[in-house]
Motif scaffolding. Sequence first.
Motif, PDB file in Angstrom:
ATOM      1  N   CYS A  26       0.832  -1.207   0.000  1.00  0.00           N
ATOM      2  CA  CYS A  26       0.000   0.000   0.000  1.00  0.00           C
ATOM      3  C   CYS A  26       0.864   1.253   0.000  1.00  0.00           C
ATOM      4  N   ALA A  27       1.943   1.223   0.758  1.00  0.00           N
ATOM      5  CA  ALA A  27       2.842   2.374   0.799  1.00  0.00           C
ATOM      6  C   ALA A  27       3.419   2.658  -0.587  1.00  0.00           C
ATOM      7  N   GLN A  28       3.722   1.593  -1.345  1.00  0.00           N
ATOM      8  CA  GLN A  28       4.227   1.779  -2.700  1.00  0.00           C
ATOM      9  C   GLN A  28       3.164   2.375  -3.611  1.00  0.00           C
ATOM     10  N   VAL A  29       1.913   1.897  -3.479  1.00  0.00           N
ATOM     11  CA  VAL A  29       0.815   2.447  -4.272  1.00  0.00           C
ATOM     12  C   VAL A  29       0.628   3.926  -3.945  1.00  0.00           C
ATOM     13  N   ALA A  30       0.642   4.270  -2.665  1.00  0.00           N
ATOM     14  CA  ALA A  30       0.452   5.660  -2.254  1.00  0.00           C
ATOM     15  C   ALA A  30       1.545   6.553  -2.829  1.00  0.00           C
ATOM     16  N   ALA A  31       2.783   6.073  -2.830  1.00  0.00           N
ATOM     17  CA  ALA A  31       3.888   6.855  -3.388  1.00  0.00           C
ATOM     18  C   ALA A  31       3.717   7.064  -4.885  1.00  0.00           C
ATOM     19  N   GLU A  32       3.242   6.036  -5.580  1.00  0.00           N
ATOM     20  CA  GLU A  32       3.020   6.143  -7.028  1.00  0.00           C
ATOM     21  C   GLU A  32       1.890   7.124  -7.323  1.00  0.00           C
ATOM     22  N   ILE A  33       0.844   7.090  -6.500  1.00  0.00           N
ATOM     23  CA  ILE A  33      -0.269   8.022  -6.686  1.00  0.00           C
ATOM     24  C   ILE A  33       0.200   9.456  -6.473  1.00  0.00           C
ATOM     25  N   ASP A  34       0.976   9.685  -5.423  1.00  0.00           N
ATOM     26  CA  ASP A  34       1.467  11.035  -5.151  1.00  0.00           C
ATOM     27  C   ASP A  34       2.284  11.563  -6.327  1.00  0.00           C
ATOM     28  N   ARG A  35       3.154  10.758  -6.857  1.00  0.00           N
ATOM     29  CA  ARG A  35       3.985  11.199  -7.984  1.00  0.00           C
ATOM     30  C   ARG A  35       3.126  11.520  -9.197  1.00  0.00           C
ATOM     31  N   ALA A  36       2.161  10.633  -9.517  1.00  0.00           N
ATOM     32  CA  ALA A  36       1.293  10.866 -10.674  1.00  0.00           C
ATOM     33  C   ALA A  36       0.468  12.135 -10.499  1.00  0.00           C
ATOM     34  N   CYS A  37      -0.035  12.370  -9.290  1.00  0.00           N
ATOM     35  CA  CYS A  37      -0.886  13.534  -9.053  1.00  0.00           C
ATOM     36  C   CYS A  37      -0.088  14.831  -9.044  1.00  0.00           C
ATOM     37  N   ARG A  38       1.172  14.771  -8.643  1.00  0.00           N
ATOM     38  CA  ARG A  38       2.020  15.960  -8.676  1.00  0.00           C
ATOM     39  C   ARG A  38       2.485  16.281 -10.090  1.00  0.00           C
ATOM     40  N   GLU A  39       2.808  15.261 -10.866  1.00  0.00           N
ATOM     41  CA  GLU A  39       3.452  15.486 -12.152  1.00  0.00           C
ATOM     42  C   GLU A  39       2.479  15.564 -13.319  1.00  0.00           C
ATOM     43  N   VAL A  40       1.372  14.829 -13.268  1.00  0.00           N
ATOM     44  CA  VAL A  40       0.473  14.728 -14.418  1.00  0.00           C
ATOM     45  C   VAL A  40      -0.966  15.102 -14.077  1.00  0.00           C
ATOM     46  N   GLY A  41      -1.451  14.647 -12.921  1.00  0.00           N
ATOM     47  CA  GLY A  41      -2.862  14.833 -12.585  1.00  0.00           C
ATOM     48  C   GLY A  41      -3.756  13.780 -13.202  1.00  0.00           C
ATOM     49  N   PHE A  42      -3.169  12.848 -13.937  1.00  0.00           N
ATOM     50  CA  PHE A  42      -3.868  11.717 -14.545  1.00  0.00           C
ATOM     51  C   PHE A  42      -3.118  10.435 -14.198  1.00  0.00           C
ATOM     52  N   LEU A  43      -3.847   9.339 -14.062  1.00  0.00           N
ATOM     53  CA  LEU A  43      -3.252   8.027 -13.921  1.00  0.00           C
ATOM     54  C   LEU A  43      -4.232   6.992 -14.446  1.00  0.00           C
ATOM     55  N   GLN A  44      -3.752   5.798 -14.684  1.00  0.00           N
ATOM     56  CA  GLN A  44      -4.617   4.678 -15.021  1.00  0.00           C
ATOM     57  C   GLN A  44      -4.550   3.684 -13.884  1.00  0.00           C
ATOM     58  N   VAL A  45      -5.686   3.073 -13.559  1.00  0.00           N
ATOM     59  CA  VAL A  45      -5.688   2.083 -12.491  1.00  0.00           C
ATOM     60  C   VAL A  45      -6.126   0.726 -13.027  1.00  0.00           C
ATOM     61  N   VAL A  46      -5.400  -0.275 -12.603  1.00  0.00           N
ATOM     62  CA  VAL A  46      -5.755  -1.672 -12.829  1.00  0.00           C
ATOM     63  C   VAL A  46      -5.823  -2.334 -11.460  1.00  0.00           C
ATOM     64  N   GLY A  47      -6.265  -3.576 -11.434  1.00  0.00           N
ATOM     65  CA  GLY A  47      -6.444  -4.227 -10.147  1.00  0.00           C
ATOM     66  C   GLY A  47      -7.525  -3.561  -9.325  1.00  0.00           C
ATOM     67  N   HIS A  48      -8.512  -2.983 -10.007  1.00  0.00           N
ATOM     68  CA  HIS A  48      -9.540  -2.169  -9.353  1.00  0.00           C
ATOM     69  C   HIS A  48     -10.735  -2.962  -8.849  1.00  0.00           C
ATOM     70  N   GLY A  49     -10.880  -4.194  -9.289  1.00  0.00           N
ATOM     71  CA  GLY A  49     -11.948  -5.049  -8.795  1.00  0.00           C
ATOM     72  C   GLY A  49     -13.315  -4.836  -9.406  1.00  0.00           C
ATOM     73  N   VAL A  50     -13.452  -3.959 -10.399  1.00  0.00           N
ATOM     74  CA  VAL A  50     -14.746  -3.736 -11.046  1.00  0.00           C
ATOM     75  C   VAL A  50     -14.987  -4.855 -12.056  1.00  0.00           C
ATOM     76  N   ASP A  51     -16.106  -5.546 -11.916  1.00  0.00           N
ATOM     77  CA  ASP A  51     -16.435  -6.695 -12.763  1.00  0.00           C
ATOM     78  C   ASP A  51     -16.621  -6.263 -14.219  1.00  0.00           C
ATOM     79  N   ASP A  52     -16.019  -7.009 -15.142  1.00  0.00           N
ATOM     80  CA  ASP A  52     -16.161  -6.714 -16.570  1.00  0.00           C
ATOM     81  C   ASP A  52     -17.625  -6.707 -17.004  1.00  0.00           C
ATOM     82  N   ARG A  53     -18.456  -7.513 -16.347  1.00  0.00           N
ATOM     83  CA  ARG A  53     -19.867  -7.586 -16.737  1.00  0.00           C
ATOM     84  C   ARG A  53     -20.591  -6.264 -16.487  1.00  0.00           C
ATOM     85  N   LEU A  54     -20.153  -5.529 -15.473  1.00  0.00           N
ATOM     86  CA  LEU A  54     -20.760  -4.224 -15.208  1.00  0.00           C
ATOM     87  C   LEU A  54     -20.398  -3.228 -16.300  1.00  0.00           C
ATOM     88  N   VAL A  55     -19.165  -3.310 -16.790  1.00  0.00           N
ATOM     89  CA  VAL A  55     -18.743  -2.440 -17.895  1.00  0.00           C
ATOM     90  C   VAL A  55     -19.493  -2.807 -19.167  1.00  0.00           C
TER      91      VAL A  55
END
Length: 357
Positions: A26-55
């Motif tokens: 989790c600490a690694q994820v948080a660090a990656e989020i901080d960097r993305a939000c400081r440098e770009v303001g955009f990121l892509q997320v995988v491993g999100h748990g949203v079922d493909d059937r809902l999409v």
Amino acid sequence: MSFHVPTIDISPYLVPGASAATDPACAQVAAEIDRACREVGFLQVVGHGVDDRLVDGLKAALDEFFGLDLDVKKRYRRNPGDNRGYAPPKSESLSNSLGVTPANMMNDFYEAYTVGSEAGWYDGVELPESSYAGNNWPEAAPGFEPAVLDYFAAATGLSRVLLRACSEALGLPIDHFDTLVDHSIDAMKMNNYTLPEGEIELAGELMGMGAHTDFGILTVLWADQVAGLQVLGDDGTGEEAWHDVMPADGAFLINLGDAMARWTNDRWKSTLHRVNPPVVDGRIIRRRSAAFFFDGNYDAVISPLPGTVADGGTAYPPITVAENIAAKVAGLKTGLATGAKPAGADREAARFAAASA
């Protein structure tokens, strides 16, 4: 620095009780989020748990409604007093939400359907209809409501997971924002960028969706893997600074909104973006998207978080979530770019002006 939207696996935060304080993943994820939000303001997320059937259900719902005749769709046209229902092509100008009048004054070319959280969804809380209006579900598309609501619930859950990760990325307790989003104004805008020939003329300079920032905390975007979304980077000027972005397989695009930029006093970016779908032989290539806006409680006060204002530095003045959203929605619906602006809007509009130079 070259422009890059990072892909982050957020699955460590899906484990009940997970926290950066106890889990290095989790600490690694948080660090990656901080960097993305400081440098770009955009990121892509995988491993999100949203079922493909809902999409898949969401995509079918979009096709069912947007496939109706235009006259039928207009029966569900959005009321002027709320942000629910159908918006025909060229009925909005998103650049106006920044208090900026586009040079060509061309309204955005897309049709959309917006749904959102209703006052009755939150038990035991008295909420204003102005921020939590009832939805205008289209009876002509019977499969639309259940599929959209199922996906909406999943996007809500994902947003809450992301916000807890963002809290730790900012060095805050994991539950810092919980009481600021427990009756959140959530909305989802479903967009369609291709229409039957003859419904609208394809002539002159065309913009699918004008340059804008989002209004709230964060946005969860599902979109077809078709060119169109462009994000403003810091690595160039004028048109060279705009970069094409498409979601990776199975990923959601996440971007920050103005509320989060204000909370962090611009430590994190609410990045300008636009949609310019490709046109081939006078026809727009089919592109669908659904932007889920996680906006926070209507009465939550947005003011800089501790440690985000340097000694002698400037800070955004306080504003509520509802005040911020209302001013910007009024601009995009009415085109009154020179009308009332929320406190701090001039600072936000300056980003647009700099990008257009």
